[in-house]
Design a protein around this motif. Structure first.
Motif, PDB file in Angstrom:
ATOM      1  N   ILE A 126       4.608   1.677  11.575  1.00 50.73           N
ATOM      2  CA  ILE A 126       5.727   1.705  10.625  1.00 50.73           C
ATOM      3  C   ILE A 126       6.146   3.142  10.303  1.00 50.73           C
ATOM      4  O   ILE A 126       7.344   3.445  10.207  1.00 50.73           O
ATOM      5  CB  ILE A 126       5.338   0.946   9.336  1.00 50.73           C
ATOM      6  N   ALA A 127       5.154   4.016  10.171  1.00 54.79           N
ATOM      7  CA  ALA A 127       5.489   5.423   9.869  1.00 54.79           C
ATOM      8  C   ALA A 127       6.334   6.022  10.996  1.00 54.79           C
ATOM      9  O   ALA A 127       7.240   6.826  10.741  1.00 54.79           O
ATOM     10  CB  ALA A 127       4.218   6.236   9.654  1.00 54.79           C
ATOM     11  N   ALA A 128       6.059   5.625  12.235  1.00 54.73           N
ATOM     12  CA  ALA A 128       6.863   6.129  13.361  1.00 54.73           C
ATOM     13  C   ALA A 128       8.280   5.553  13.316  1.00 54.73           C
ATOM     14  O   ALA A 128       9.239   6.208  13.738  1.00 54.73           O
ATOM     15  CB  ALA A 128       6.192   5.789  14.693  1.00 54.73           C
TER      16      ALA A 128
ATOM     17  N   LEU B  87      12.181   9.224   1.084  1.00 53.06           N
ATOM     18  CA  LEU B  87      11.103   9.249   0.098  1.00 53.06           C
ATOM     19  C   LEU B  87       9.760   9.054   0.781  1.00 53.06           C
ATOM     20  O   LEU B  87       8.711   9.416   0.243  1.00 53.06           O
ATOM     21  CB  LEU B  87      11.291   8.122  -0.926  1.00 53.06           C
ATOM     22  N   CYS B  88       9.789   8.451   1.968  1.00 51.78           N
ATOM     23  CA  CYS B  88       8.556   8.184   2.719  1.00 51.78           C
ATOM     24  C   CYS B  88       7.821   9.497   2.950  1.00 51.78           C
ATOM     25  O   CYS B  88       8.384  10.464   3.454  1.00 51.78           O
ATOM     26  CB  CYS B  88       8.903   7.524   4.052  1.00 51.78           C
ATOM     27  N   THR B  89       6.545   9.547   2.551  1.00 49.64           N
ATOM     28  CA  THR B  89       5.777  10.790   2.653  1.00 49.64           C
ATOM     29  C   THR B  89       5.107  10.955   4.010  1.00 49.64           C
ATOM     30  O   THR B  89       4.460  11.971   4.260  1.00 49.64           O
ATOM     31  CB  THR B  89       4.667  10.832   1.585  1.00 49.64           C
ATOM     32  N   GLY B  90       5.191   9.923   4.847  1.00 50.84           N
ATOM     33  CA  GLY B  90       4.506   9.989   6.139  1.00 50.84           C
ATOM     34  C   GLY B  90       2.997   9.866   5.997  1.00 50.84           C
ATOM     35  O   GLY B  90       2.241  10.404   6.802  1.00 50.84           O
ATOM     36  N   CYS B  91       2.533   9.127   4.984  1.00 47.81           N
ATOM     37  CA  CYS B  91       1.093   9.072   4.693  1.00 47.81           C
ATOM     38  C   CYS B  91       0.322   8.154   5.622  1.00 47.81           C
ATOM     39  O   CYS B  91      -0.908   8.132   5.592  1.00 47.81           O
ATOM     40  CB  CYS B  91       0.871   8.644   3.251  1.00 47.81           C
ATOM     41  N   GLU B  92       1.022   7.354   6.420  1.00 51.48           N
ATOM     42  CA  GLU B  92       0.400   6.511   7.453  1.00 51.48           C
ATOM     43  C   GLU B  92      -0.434   5.356   6.905  1.00 51.48           C
ATOM     44  O   GLU B  92      -1.183   4.726   7.662  1.00 51.48           O
ATOM     45  CB  GLU B  92      -0.478   7.344   8.406  1.00 51.48           C
ATOM     46  N   THR B  93      -0.322   5.052   5.612  1.00 53.41           N
ATOM     47  CA  THR B  93      -1.069   3.914   5.068  1.00 53.41           C
ATOM     48  C   THR B  93      -0.577   2.623   5.713  1.00 53.41           C
ATOM     49  O   THR B  93      -1.364   1.762   6.121  1.00 53.41           O
ATOM     50  CB  THR B  93      -0.885   3.832   3.540  1.00 53.41           C
ATOM     51  N   CYS B  94       0.731   2.498   5.808  1.00 51.50           N
ATOM     52  CA  CYS B  94       1.338   1.297   6.388  1.00 51.50           C
ATOM     53  C   CYS B  94       0.872   1.076   7.821  1.00 51.50           C
ATOM     54  O   CYS B  94       0.427  -0.020   8.193  1.00 51.50           O
ATOM     55  CB  CYS B  94       2.863   1.421   6.340  1.00 51.50           C
ATOM     56  N   THR B  95       0.937   2.132   8.633  1.00 52.77           N
ATOM     57  CA  THR B  95       0.558   2.044  10.041  1.00 52.77           C
ATOM     58  C   THR B  95      -0.912   1.658  10.186  1.00 52.77           C
ATOM     59  O   THR B  95      -1.280   0.844  11.029  1.00 52.77           O
ATOM     60  CB  THR B  95       0.814   3.405  10.722  1.00 52.77           C
TER      61      THR B  95
ATOM     62  N   ASP C 237      17.808   5.166   0.135  1.00 55.38           N
ATOM     63  CA  ASP C 237      17.093   6.442   0.061  1.00 55.38           C
ATOM     64  C   ASP C 237      15.638   6.350   0.506  1.00 55.38           C
ATOM     65  O   ASP C 237      14.929   7.342   0.498  1.00 55.38           O
ATOM     66  CB  ASP C 237      17.212   7.078  -1.333  1.00 55.38           C
ATOM     67  N   PHE C 238      15.190   5.154   0.942  1.00 54.56           N
ATOM     68  CA  PHE C 238      13.760   5.033   1.250  1.00 54.56           C
ATOM     69  C   PHE C 238      13.265   6.008   2.308  1.00 54.56           C
ATOM     70  O   PHE C 238      12.221   6.638   2.151  1.00 54.56           O
ATOM     71  CB  PHE C 238      13.363   3.599   1.660  1.00 54.56           C
ATOM     72  N   ILE C 239      14.026   6.163   3.397  1.00 57.39           N
ATOM     73  CA  ILE C 239      13.497   7.003   4.487  1.00 57.39           C
ATOM     74  C   ILE C 239      13.344   8.460   4.052  1.00 57.39           C
ATOM     75  O   ILE C 239      12.588   9.207   4.657  1.00 57.39           O
ATOM     76  CB  ILE C 239      14.326   6.912   5.791  1.00 57.39           C
TER      77      ILE C 239
ATOM     78  N   GLY D 272       0.801  -1.223   0.000  1.00 56.84           N
ATOM     79  CA  GLY D 272       0.000   0.000   0.000  1.00 56.84           C
ATOM     80  C   GLY D 272       0.828   1.265   0.000  1.00 56.84           C
ATOM     81  O   GLY D 272       0.286   2.365  -0.033  1.00 56.84           O
ATOM     82  N   CYS D 273       2.141   1.128   0.024  1.00 58.16           N
ATOM     83  CA  CYS D 273       3.004   2.305   0.148  1.00 58.16           C
ATOM     84  C   CYS D 273       3.137   3.040  -1.188  1.00 58.16           C
ATOM     85  O   CYS D 273       3.537   2.443  -2.187  1.00 58.16           O
ATOM     86  CB  CYS D 273       4.381   1.872   0.639  1.00 58.16           C
ATOM     87  N   PRO D 274       2.807   4.326  -1.232  1.00 55.88           N
ATOM     88  CA  PRO D 274       2.837   5.036  -2.509  1.00 55.88           C
ATOM     89  C   PRO D 274       4.231   5.149  -3.123  1.00 55.88           C
ATOM     90  O   PRO D 274       4.345   5.323  -4.329  1.00 55.88           O
ATOM     91  CB  PRO D 274       2.293   6.428  -2.158  1.00 55.88           C
ATOM     92  N   VAL D 275       5.281   5.063  -2.314  1.00 55.48           N
ATOM     93  CA  VAL D 275       6.620   5.273  -2.865  1.00 55.48           C
ATOM     94  C   VAL D 275       7.476   4.008  -2.881  1.00 55.48           C
ATOM     95  O   VAL D 275       8.661   4.069  -3.225  1.00 55.48           O
ATOM     96  CB  VAL D 275       7.372   6.411  -2.125  1.00 55.48           C
ATOM     97  N   ALA D 276       6.871   2.853  -2.544  1.00 48.41           N
ATOM     98  CA  ALA D 276       7.653   1.612  -2.516  1.00 48.41           C
ATOM     99  C   ALA D 276       8.312   1.335  -3.868  1.00 48.41           C
ATOM    100  O   ALA D 276       9.415   0.805  -3.935  1.00 48.41           O
ATOM    101  CB  ALA D 276       6.773   0.433  -2.101  1.00 48.41           C
TER     102      ALA D 276
ATOM    103  N   HIS E 194      11.758  -1.316   0.366  1.00 52.52           N
ATOM    104  CA  HIS E 194      10.363  -0.971   0.653  1.00 52.52           C
ATOM    105  C   HIS E 194      10.125  -1.123   2.159  1.00 52.52           C
ATOM    106  O   HIS E 194      10.975  -1.672   2.875  1.00 52.52           O
ATOM    107  CB  HIS E 194       9.412  -1.796  -0.217  1.00 52.52           C
ATOM    108  N   PRO E 195       8.990  -0.641   2.678  1.00 49.98           N
ATOM    109  CA  PRO E 195       8.813  -0.571   4.129  1.00 49.98           C
ATOM    110  C   PRO E 195       9.045  -1.887   4.884  1.00 49.98           C
ATOM    111  O   PRO E 195       9.697  -1.887   5.940  1.00 49.98           O
ATOM    112  CB  PRO E 195       7.360  -0.106   4.295  1.00 49.98           C
ATOM    113  N   ALA E 196       8.540  -3.015   4.360  1.00 40.72           N
ATOM    114  CA  ALA E 196       8.715  -4.285   5.088  1.00 40.72           C
ATOM    115  C   ALA E 196      10.197  -4.604   5.234  1.00 40.72           C
ATOM    116  O   ALA E 196      10.631  -5.195   6.237  1.00 40.72           O
ATOM    117  CB  ALA E 196       7.986  -5.418   4.366  1.00 40.72           C
TER     118      ALA E 196
HETATM  119  S1  SF4 Z   1       4.132   6.371   5.751  1.00 45.55           S
HETATM  120 FE1  SF4 Z   1       4.303   4.194   5.253  1.00 45.55          FE
HETATM  121  S2  SF4 Z   1       3.022   3.860   3.429  1.00 45.55           S
HETATM  122 FE2  SF4 Z   1       3.366   6.097   3.638  1.00 45.55          FE
HETATM  123  S3  SF4 Z   1       5.180   6.520   2.385  1.00 45.55           S
HETATM  124 FE3  SF4 Z   1       5.954   6.151   4.460  1.00 45.55          FE
HETATM  125  S4  SF4 Z   1       6.392   3.945   4.517  1.00 45.55           S
HETATM  126 FE4  SF4 Z   1       5.118   4.290   2.704  1.00 45.55          FE
END
Ligand code: SF4
Ligand code: SF4
Lengths: 183, 286
Positions: free
Chosen positions: A83-85, A66-74, A62-64, A32-36, A42-44
């Motif tokens: 995960i966002a935290a 790019l993470c938008t903090g969208c909270e979909t993962c959490t 570079d993942f951290i 579900g991560c928009p930037v995976a 990727h987040p996992a």
């Molecule tokens: S908050 Fe989670 S789902 Fe959203 S971009 Fe970051 S890791 Fe991906």
């Protein structure tokens, strides 16, 4: 072979209040991560690296940044992992250990953003845009045309408005004091 | 007359003046009095929570404390979804005793709690209410098809935002229906548009926006309506970037919920800021 930081998951648990060891790699966070799809990790995988104590691989990737903090993962993690935290905590560690990736533009923006709010009590968007252009040459031509159009339409207020700067200063000083007492 | 404290946030003083003016005007017309928090400070946004957890909690809690202790109000309107999420996160952090003690030390006084935080959708849905809103409509949209876009932070994570349906929320749909418009069912209403990366990762952001708007159009929407200044600016301004990659791209107007409400209840057009958009909205708002 990356150095192993055996205390990494414990630190995440203490600071971000979430237990990375509960992850069983279902990868729902990643799907579900928009930037995976835009980074090599990727987040996992970040959560797995935290379990393994492989901080180097997290901070070198570079993942951290790019993470938008969208909270979909959490929101979706069946194990209730925030995960966002964890991503926040990785950025905090990168900053504290002065290991922010040089070519991570998002890090520059966040930094300027923080300085702006500390200075004015509010985020001064125009100053942020200008300083980003000065401090990050690769941004120079981005959005110049759009910025001009937005000004022309009255879409951007060019002047700062300020918050309660006395209270902002007080709060920042107290945070430093608390940190000092605990270090 | 209902009274709410008002926290505009930095964007409404920066790149979203039309959200500020249309929100104020529609609230006044609906008998909601907004009292701006004196000397409000930045909510901290992503910059604070990715740098310092204590600062990230203290900034919104400082504002909530002012609302309750100084202004003696029980609710605050926060039309920016990102600010709303920081306010809710700050209140949520206060459940942790250690954090609470630290934050109170930083803020310099006790956190009283008991302030309801209302985002843009909540103000119309919960404070005004659908029945009341329906009776106030004098210029309904006749059958305009809109995709209601919530983005990330209005609903996620539900433990913090207290959203009842975080994956497929429907309050905005109910509001636009009350205004005479037709909400479409679509798949991307809670997908992230990447606004926090808007200044630095343009290719990523253009792709995220393209996916969202492509789905809105495929589902029949003639406009997208949103409740966050970061989403609106991103969905609106990035269409020029999509066009440079895909010359056949058909633009779609991006409205604020407050502009739609304002138009339908007869707020003067000068307060709606319709000319400030990059993609023309005057057509669908006529
Ligand atoms: S908050 Fe989670 S789902 Fe959203 S971009 Fe970051 S890791 Fe991906
Ligand atoms: S969703 Fe949760 S359990 Fe599944 S891989 Fe991601 S962090 Fe692990």
């Amino acid at each position: 072979m990356a150095a192993i930081d055996t205390a990494l998951a414990a630190r995440v648990s203490a600071e971000a209040g979430t237990n990375a060891y509960k992850c069983y790699q279902c990868k729902k966070c990643s799907t579900g991560c928009p930037v995976a799809g835009f980074a090599e990790l990727h987040p996992a995988q970040i959560i797995r690296l935290v379990q393994l104590g492989d901080l180097d691989s997290v901070l070198d990737g570079d993942f951290i940044w790019l993470c938008t903090g969208c909270e979909t993962c959490t929101t979706r993690c069946p194990q209730g992992i925030d995960i966002a935290a964890v991503m926040d905590e990785m950025r905090i560690i990168a900053r504290q250990t002065k290991r922010v990736k040089k070519d991570a533009p998002f890090a520059n923006i966040l930094d300027l953003n923080l300085k702006s709010m500390k200075r004015w009590g509010r985020l001064y968007e125009v100053e942020l845009l200008m300083l980003d252009k000065l401090t990050r040459p690769s941004s120079l031509m981005d959005d110049v045309g759009m910025g001009i159009k937005m000004f022309a339409k009255g879409k951007i207020n060019p002047l700062p408005t300020v918050g309660d700067r006395t209270q902002m200063k007080r709060m920042l000083a107290e945070i430093e004091k608390i940190k000092g007492e605990r270090s | 007359m209902k009274q709410l404290a008002y926290y505009p946030g930095c964007s409404l003083h920066g790149t979203a003046p039309e959200l500020d003016s249309s929100f104020r005007a529609s609230a006044a017309a609906l008998d909601v009095e907004l009292a701006e928090i004196p000397g409000w400070e930045c909510c901290g946004n992503t910059a604070a929570h990715s740098a310092d957890r204590l600062l990230a909690a203290a900034l919104p809690v400082n504002e909530l404390t002012k609302v309750k202790t100084d202004m003696r109000l029980d609710a605050v309107a926060v039309p920016c979804a990102a600010c709303f999420s920081r306010f809710m996160a700050g209140a949520h952090e206060m459940q942790d005793e250690g954090m609470r003690a630290d934050v109170e030390r930083v803020v310099g006084r006790a956190y009283p709690g008991g302030v309801t935080v209302r985002n843009l959708v909540d103000v119309y849905y919960d404070e005004v209410g659908l029945d009341e809103l329906t009776t106030r409509v004098t210029r309904p949209f006749v059958g305009l098809k809109v995709a209601a876009y919530y983005g990330c932070l209005l609903t996620r994570p539900p433990e913090v935002t207290l959203a009842d349906d975080p994956e497929y929320p429907t309050h905005m749909e109910a509001i636009v229906k009350a205004l005479g418009a037709v909400p479409v069912e679509w798949s991307y209403k809670t997908d992230c548009c990447g606004a926090s990366l808007a200044l630095c990762e343009q290719d990523v952001v253009i792709e995220l926006v393209r996916k969202i708007l492509t789905n809105a159009k495929a589902c029949g929407a003639e406009a997208v309506v949103c409740a966050c200044p970061l989403c609106q600016v991103n969905l609106d301004t990035r269409q020029a970037g999509i066009k440079t990659k895909d010359a056949a791209w058909q633009e779609i107007p991006i409205l604020y919920l407050s502009q739609m409400v304002g138009r339908a209840i007869g707020v003067p057009e000068g307060k709606l800021g319709l000319k400030k958009h990059m993609v023309d909205v005057v057509g669908v708002m006529a």
